[in-house]
Design a protein around this motif. Structure first.
Motif, PDB file in Angstrom:
ATOM      1  N   VAL A  79      63.782   6.819  55.350  1.00  0.00           N
ATOM      2  CA  VAL A  79      64.822   6.063  56.068  1.00  0.00           C
ATOM      3  C   VAL A  79      66.196   6.394  55.501  1.00  0.00           C
ATOM      4  CG1 VAL A  79      65.654   3.761  56.671  1.00  0.00           C
ATOM      5  CG2 VAL A  79      63.191   4.216  56.611  1.00  0.00           C
ATOM      6  N   ARG A  80      66.298   6.355  54.168  1.00  0.00           N
ATOM      7  CA  ARG A  80      67.578   6.693  53.530  1.00  0.00           C
ATOM      8  C   ARG A  80      67.949   8.153  53.819  1.00  0.00           C
ATOM      9  NH1 ARG A  80      67.136   3.986  47.567  1.00  0.00           N
ATOM     10  NH2 ARG A  80      67.514   1.855  48.219  1.00  0.00           N
ATOM     11  N   ARG A  81      66.959   9.047  53.708  1.00  0.00           N
ATOM     12  CA  ARG A  81      67.224  10.478  53.929  1.00  0.00           C
ATOM     13  C   ARG A  81      67.781  10.712  55.336  1.00  0.00           C
ATOM     14  NH1 ARG A  81      62.137  13.094  52.978  1.00  0.00           N
ATOM     15  NH2 ARG A  81      61.655  12.609  55.123  1.00  0.00           N
ATOM     16  N   ALA A  82      67.141  10.087  56.317  1.00  0.00           N
ATOM     17  CA  ALA A  82      67.562  10.298  57.705  1.00  0.00           C
ATOM     18  C   ALA A  82      68.953   9.724  57.948  1.00  0.00           C
ATOM     19  CB  ALA A  82      66.550   9.658  58.645  1.00  0.00           C
ATOM     20  N   THR A  83      69.201   8.510  57.441  1.00  0.00           N
ATOM     21  CA  THR A  83      70.489   7.853  57.688  1.00  0.00           C
ATOM     22  C   THR A  83      71.615   8.593  56.967  1.00  0.00           C
ATOM     23  OG1 THR A  83      69.291   5.769  57.808  1.00  0.00           O
ATOM     24  CG2 THR A  83      71.676   5.632  57.616  1.00  0.00           C
ATOM     25  N   TRP A  84      71.412   8.883  55.694  1.00  0.00           N
ATOM     26  CA  TRP A  84      72.470   9.558  54.936  1.00  0.00           C
ATOM     27  C   TRP A  84      72.765  10.943  55.512  1.00  0.00           C
ATOM     28  CZ3 TRP A  84      70.733   8.434  49.154  1.00  0.00           C
ATOM     29  CH2 TRP A  84      70.864   7.063  48.918  1.00  0.00           C
ATOM     30  N   SER A  85      71.717  11.672  55.847  1.00  0.00           N
ATOM     31  CA  SER A  85      71.983  13.034  56.328  1.00  0.00           C
ATOM     32  C   SER A  85      72.586  13.015  57.734  1.00  0.00           C
ATOM     33  CB  SER A  85      70.719  13.902  56.277  1.00  0.00           C
ATOM     34  OG  SER A  85      69.690  13.337  57.027  1.00  0.00           O
ATOM     35  N   ALA A  86      72.271  11.985  58.538  1.00  0.00           N
ATOM     36  CA  ALA A  86      72.904  11.878  59.864  1.00  0.00           C
ATOM     37  C   ALA A  86      74.400  11.619  59.712  1.00  0.00           C
ATOM     38  CB  ALA A  86      72.243  10.760  60.675  1.00  0.00           C
TER      39      ALA A  86
END
Lengths: 47, 242
Positions: free
Chosen positions: B144-151
């Motif tokens: 979840v963090r990976r997807a949000t931060w990278s978006a």
């Protein structure tokens, strides 16, 4: 100095060779990674 | 057991890659053997038939990464995260290739492999910004963090892409202006267009394959953990499902 570039085929060949080597290498790496993932998935299912 | 679309063979991706190979063969033959040499750059100008399509498609790929990032943040669907990862990786590959091709073209025409002029500098910033996002995705384990931060990072990094495109108009640069049908002579347009479509189909094939890999990893990460071996045997003996 005429301002015209003479020759230079070695640069053209290098540019095309690097382009197709990189694109081909990436395509092969994707194929192998997918095949590896599929193999790992099959092993998980038979376990 | 019915197979999901992710388990089927990626026929569409292989078809796109096959079309791309055929188009590249035709476009490169015309570009190398049929099209005339340019008046000042001579045969070296033939690098344009791979360099310009790479530039166009690299920017389109990063635009798609930007759109996927927005779709993930607003739609909260995991398929957009997988697509974003695929678009960024292929975009980085094409941007790196773009810099190498440009260097090879620069040496015989400008006399140097690299120059810190606005077009080259903004392209290098674009490349390293998206490499940074790939590194971020590698090091953050929580999906979840990976997807949000990278978006969010993708949206920020994308701000440089229009700057790359317009840099040759906004500043006085060593790099020539964009190649379009208006700025390129007739016999040179055909191989340029064929190779541009080849690169586009290649990118689409690569992205489809890479998206499957990203989706497979997400499935593994988001699946509930399997019970321990002893626990599953106890459940089986009790008639339950592990």
């Amino acid at each position: 100095m005429t301002g015209v570039v003479v020759g230079g085929w070695e640069y053209v060949i290098a540019a095309y060779a690097i382009t197709f080597a990189v694109l081909g290498g990436y395509g092969v790496s994707l194929f192998l990674r997918l095949r590896g993932e599929r193999g790992a998935g099959d092993r998980e299912e038979t376990r | 057991m019915a197979t999901t679309s992710n388990e089927r063979r990626p026929i569409a991706a292989y078809a796109l890659l096959g079309i791309a190979v055929v188009l590249f063969a035709i476009g490169s033959y015309i570009g190398l053997a049929v099209a005339p040499p340019e008046h000042y750059m001579g045969d070296v100008q033939r690098i344009m038939y791979v360099h310009v399509p790479t530039a166009w498609v690299a920017m389109v790929t990063l635009l798609c990464a930007f759109a996927s990032a927005l779709a993930f943040l607003f739609g909260r669907k995991w398929k957009w995260d997988a697509r974003m990862e695929a678009f960024i990786e292929v975009g980085v590959l094409l941007s790196a290739l773009l810099c190498v091709q440009g260097s090879i073209w620069a040496k015989p025409t400008w006399g140097v492999w690299w120059d810190w002029d606005p077009r080259l500098t903004t392209t290098a910033v674009m490349l390293f910004a998206f490499i940074g996002i790939l590194a971020l995705r590698r090091f953050v384990e929580d999906p979840v963090r990976r997807a949000t931060w990278s978006a969010v990072a993708t949206i920020v990094a994308f701000a440089d892409v229009p700057i790359v495109y317009f840099s040759v108009k906004w500043w006085n640069t060593l790099h020539q202006v964009q190649s379009t049908p208006e700025t390129v002579d007739g016999p040179m347009i055909t191989p340029l267009r064929i190779n541009a479509f080849a690169m586009l189909f290649l990118m689409m094939g690569f992205v489809r394959l890479r998206t499957r890999l990203a989706a497979r990893r997400l499935e593994d990460e988001l699946a509930p953990p399997l019970p321990a071996r002893g626990e599953s045997e106890r459940l089986a003996a009790a008639g339950g499902e592990a």
